[in-house]
Design an enzyme around this catalytic site. Structure first.
Site, PDB file in Angstrom:
ATOM      1  CG  ASP A 157      -1.032   1.088   1.456  1.00 45.67           C
ATOM      2  OD1 ASP A 157      -2.550   1.699   0.039  1.00 45.67           O
ATOM      3  OD2 ASP A 157      -2.136   1.448   2.217  1.00 45.67           O
ATOM      4  CG  ASP A 195      -3.045   1.192   6.584  1.00 44.30           C
ATOM      5  OD1 ASP A 195      -3.516   0.262   7.069  1.00 44.30           O
ATOM      6  OD2 ASP A 195      -3.059   2.224   6.722  1.00 44.30           O
ATOM      7  CG  ASP A 251      -4.217  -1.415   3.554  1.00 45.11           C
ATOM      8  OD1 ASP A 251      -4.447  -1.432   2.187  1.00 45.11           O
ATOM      9  OD2 ASP A 251      -3.197  -1.007   3.633  1.00 45.11           O
TER      10      ASP A 251
END
Length: 621
Positions: A321, A518, A522
């Site tokens: 991410d 994080d 996610d």
């Protein structure tokens, strides 16, 4: 060193002294009768190996026959029966020396990971009705205020109401640099307060606190075994009965076939039993993984089990991410572009005051940029404030209307803002119908993010991918900065799962996919990936719960470090398996052929175990 280990060493040392005395007396007093010799050696044997015999007998009573205690008892007692007293005691002595060494190695390895258990606070000083009382952390409720003095460990997560200090976060992150905190900052349990007195409002109960979640993670890490550990367990289960059967056949069939020579073949069978003991494998393999987990923990990398440590070595794809993983997730003012007739200071001042009542990260970044210039917000200058959803904010400043927001907000005021082609979020500012300019706010790339990407390439990753819900232009810019070859932008959480599913379908059968996020937004992708890695930072509950690996320092380069630790640990495990099995098979054949004495058997058992354990201890570094 534990008391139990010290006691064992002391007993073995006394037994070794008795054994040495027995050897000297039997050599220099040839007139000593056989009965006295037997008594001396038997005394030494019982002092050294009495616990082994006791454990073997107890295990037989419990139906656990084929273990290393049984093998050592049968081999050494058998040696007494054929008259090899010195060798019988020597085998037990060296076996016990190896066991002491093994216990020391296991304790040292265990300390490297259970040092994290020291983060558990013993008590909390809670302020109730103006008085401070010491209670268990579990007794403190959300919303209560606790007092933390210098040198004390923070018992519960919360927000500082009063005071400032430096915090030692090493137990959680592995980092030696203290973290400065002040009023309004969040603090988490497990850190040590170094300097000032703090009053903290508790935000979570102890069971939900960071320290409780980490303790649970560490306590359960050893229960998730790797494939190599499962293999060794199964191997020992079938291997030991087979070699015992082979030893019996070796002792019986040749003498029956040849019509004599029983003592020779029994001696070979006993040597065969000593060699066959699988302790080198049974101990060194779990020890290697435990050392790897402990070494990772020292670096601020929490791995939830040996299975995940093993899987990291097979990683061939890493998917990350953007926000909070490769970037800091905190916004800063990158550029001030005032309109003609407006100064930078004025532009920033109007924006900071307009946004001063909002807790939005963008609003906070404007206020912080203003304060960083030595200015202060005078709340008395601000009148009414109105949040304009999807547009920005309107605030009354010194009797004038200030508008700060996107280009849509400017157009609603009849203004045509400048066309901006910048990376980041653009905040336009206007005052009573006059356009003052715009401010560019962007998320910062983490200092070690590029190093992490280069590390993944050096590790031979087939695919390095960045996923983000951010705008394409911003995503492409970050990817270009870091050297990420593949990027997908403007994705919703569900889109990220779909993209990971496609990547999983494209990997090899044994290959593993790592997803790094994080741990909050996610969580679905972390759960779907072969290995979910969360940038846990200080106090991310969802990170600790959802991921298989938690990077407590928030540094993406630590993922590369975790892969390196995994590969090193697996390399040590394979070395031990090949070495231990190879030496044992060779010496077993030599023993069966009468070419290996009981002393060679001792080396094949204790010597191989010690070498394998020494090798396993390298994983802790």
């Amino acid at each position: 060193m534990s008391k139990k280990l010290k006691k064992r060493i002391r007993r073995v040392a006394i037994g070794a002294a008795v054994y040495l005395a027995a050897v000297l007396l039997s050599r220099f007093l040839p007139g000593m009768n056989g009965y006295m010799t037997l008594v001396l050696f038997l005394a030494a044997y019982l002092v050294i190996g009495g616990d082994v015999v006791k454990n073997a007998v107890m295990n037989i009573g419990h139906g656990q026959i084929f273990d290393e205690n049984f093998l050592m008892m049968i081999a050494t007692v058998g040696a007494f029966f054929v008259g090899d007293y010195p060798e019988a005691v020597a085998v037990m002595l060296f076996y016990q020396v190896g066991e002491c060494f093994q216990s020391y190695a296991v304790n040292k390895s265990r300390k490297s990971i259970t040092a994290l258990m020291d983060i558990r606070p013993d008590s909390a000083n809670v302020i109730r009705n103006g008085e401070t009382s010491e209670v268990m952390p579990e007794e403190v409720e959300i919303g209560e205020t606790i007092l933390i003095k210098p040198g004390e460990r923070i018992p519960l997560d919360g927000v500082i109401l009063k005071g400032s200090s430096s915090l030692d976060t090493m137990a959680l992150t592995g980092e030696s640099v203290p973290r400065d905190v002040e009023t309004g900052d969040g603090v988490i349990s497990g850190c040590v307060n170094l300097t000032g007195v703090l009053e903290v409002e508790v935000s979570k109960k102890f069971g939900e606190s960071t320290v409780a979640k980490i303790l649970d993670l560490v306590e359960n890490a050893g229960s998730k075994k790797s494939e190599a550990e499962h293999f060794i367990t199964k191997f020992a289960r079938y291997y030991t009965p087979i070699v015992v059967g082979c030893a019996v056949l070796l002792a019986v069939i040749p003498p029956l076939a040849a019509g004599g020579g029983w003592s020779v073949w029994i001696y070979r069978a006993l040597s065969f039993l000593v060699i066959s003991c699988p302790c080198a494998l049974v101990i060194s393999i779990p020890l290697s993984f435990f050392g790897g987990l402990g070494g990772a923990g020292k670096s601020g990398i929490l791995i939830k089990g040996s299975n995940y440590l093993e899987a990291l070595a097979d990683a061939e794809m890493v998917v990350m991410d953007k926000t909070g993983t490769l970037t800091k997730g905190t916004f800063t003012v990158n550029k001030l572009v005032p309109a003609e007739g407006t100064k930078e200071e004025e532009l920033l001042e109007k924006a900071a005051y307009a946004e001063s009542y909002s807790n939005h990260p963008i609003s906070r970044s404007l206020e912080e940029a203003y304060l960083a210039r030595g200015k202060e917000i005078d709340a008395a200058r601000v009148g009414s404030v109105e949040e304009l959803a999807g547009h920005g904010v309107r605030a009354s400043l010194d009797g004038k209307n200030i508008y700060a927001g996107n280009d849509k907000l400017m157009r609603k005021q009849g203004l045509e803002p400048e066309s901006v082609d910048e990376i980041g979020t653009v905040v336009h500012v206007a005052e009573d119908g006059a356009y003052l300019g715009y401010i560019v706010i962007a998320d910062e790339v983490k200092t070690d993010a590029k190093e992490a990407v280069e590390g993944f390439k050096a590790a031979g990753m087939k695919k390095i991918v960045m996923l983000t819900g951010d705008r394409k232009r911003t995503a492409d810019y970050v990817a270009e900065q870091l050297g990420v070859p593949e990027v997908y932008s403007e994705l919703l959480p569900g889109d990220k799962v779909d993209r990971v599913e496609r990547l999983i379908a494209a990997k090899s059968e044994k290959g593993k996919l790592i997803f790094v996020g994080d741990g909050i937004n996610d969580a679905p992708v972390l759960a779907r990936a072969d290995i979910g890695v969360a940038m846990g930072g200080l106090g991310s509950d969802a990170a600790i719960e959802a991921a298989d690996v938690v990077i407590m320092t928030d540094e993406p380069s630590k993922i590369v470090r975790a892969i390196q630790i995994s590969k090193k640990t697996l390399g040590i495990v394979k070395q031990n398996i090949v070495f231990a099995i190879g030496v044992k098979v060779l010496v077993l054949l030599l023993a069966a052929l009468g070419m290996a004495s009981m002393w060679a058997a001792v080396f094949a058992d204790v010597g191989v175990a010690v070498i394998a354990i020494l090798n396993a201890m390298r994983a802790m570094r």
